[in-house]
Enzyme design. Sequence first.
Site, mmCIF file in Angstrom:
data_model
loop_
_atom_site.group_PDB
_atom_site.id
_atom_site.type_symbol
_atom_site.label_atom_id
_atom_site.label_comp_id
_atom_site.label_asym_id
_atom_site.label_seq_id
_atom_site.Cartn_x
_atom_site.Cartn_y
_atom_site.Cartn_z
ATOM 1 N N HIS A 105 0.837 -1.206 0.000
ATOM 2 C CA HIS A 105 0.000 0.000 0.000
ATOM 3 C C HIS A 105 0.869 1.252 0.000
ATOM 4 C CE1 HIS A 105 -3.001 -2.802 1.627
ATOM 5 N NE2 HIS A 105 -3.920 -1.908 1.267
ATOM 6 N N ASN A 137 8.323 -3.893 2.667
ATOM 7 C CA ASN A 137 6.924 -3.625 2.981
ATOM 8 C C ASN A 137 6.622 -3.818 4.465
ATOM 9 O OD1 ASN A 137 4.247 -2.966 2.517
ATOM 10 N ND2 ASN A 137 3.709 -4.949 1.663
#
Length: 199
Positions: A105, A137
């Site tokens: 994201h 991430n």
Amino acid sequence: AVLFGGASRPSKEEEPPPSPAALARRFCPYGLPSDEHVVVKQGYASSINFRLRIPNWVAEHYSRDQSDADGVDRKHSKFRADESVPADFRATNDDYRGSRLSRGHMAPAGAHKQSQEALDETFLLSANILPQELSNNGSDWLRLERWSRGLLKEYSDVYVVSGPLFLPDDSSAASDAPPPAAASAAAAASASPAVDASA
């Protein structure tokens, strides 16, 4: 119908709706990095790179006035293709299968719980997701997300622009998937620092 006072007024021409780039300025008031294929969602705006099927950048605005809505939960959200992007330029979950890259994201899901729709929109692949190495991430990027939101302790408003940083990788040349990317972000806090209520 009887008209009193003379002729009826001419109707005003309707103004055209604002462009996506104009709407995106609420997330990026200091100027957009680019205006290529700009989309505006509830919690963020982004520029979609049709060639790579990923965002060029994602802009967000965090405010102390934001609050999480009741019943909003990540377990109801799924990574999915963005149907507003033409099919030939749309990322899908198949782009990530077998790649050993995570779907990272840019606008973090945890920061957009104003509504279930706002949370769900953070899972749109072309508009908000980059292929990221798992170590980035779940570690460095996660710390950067937390740091950006933590700026609200000192500032009433925080503007964040994030996007891909491409790293050379010979193994990606044989794949149709977008090249591995490390995410990068810049946070700009508003000029109004938080007021210390204890002072």
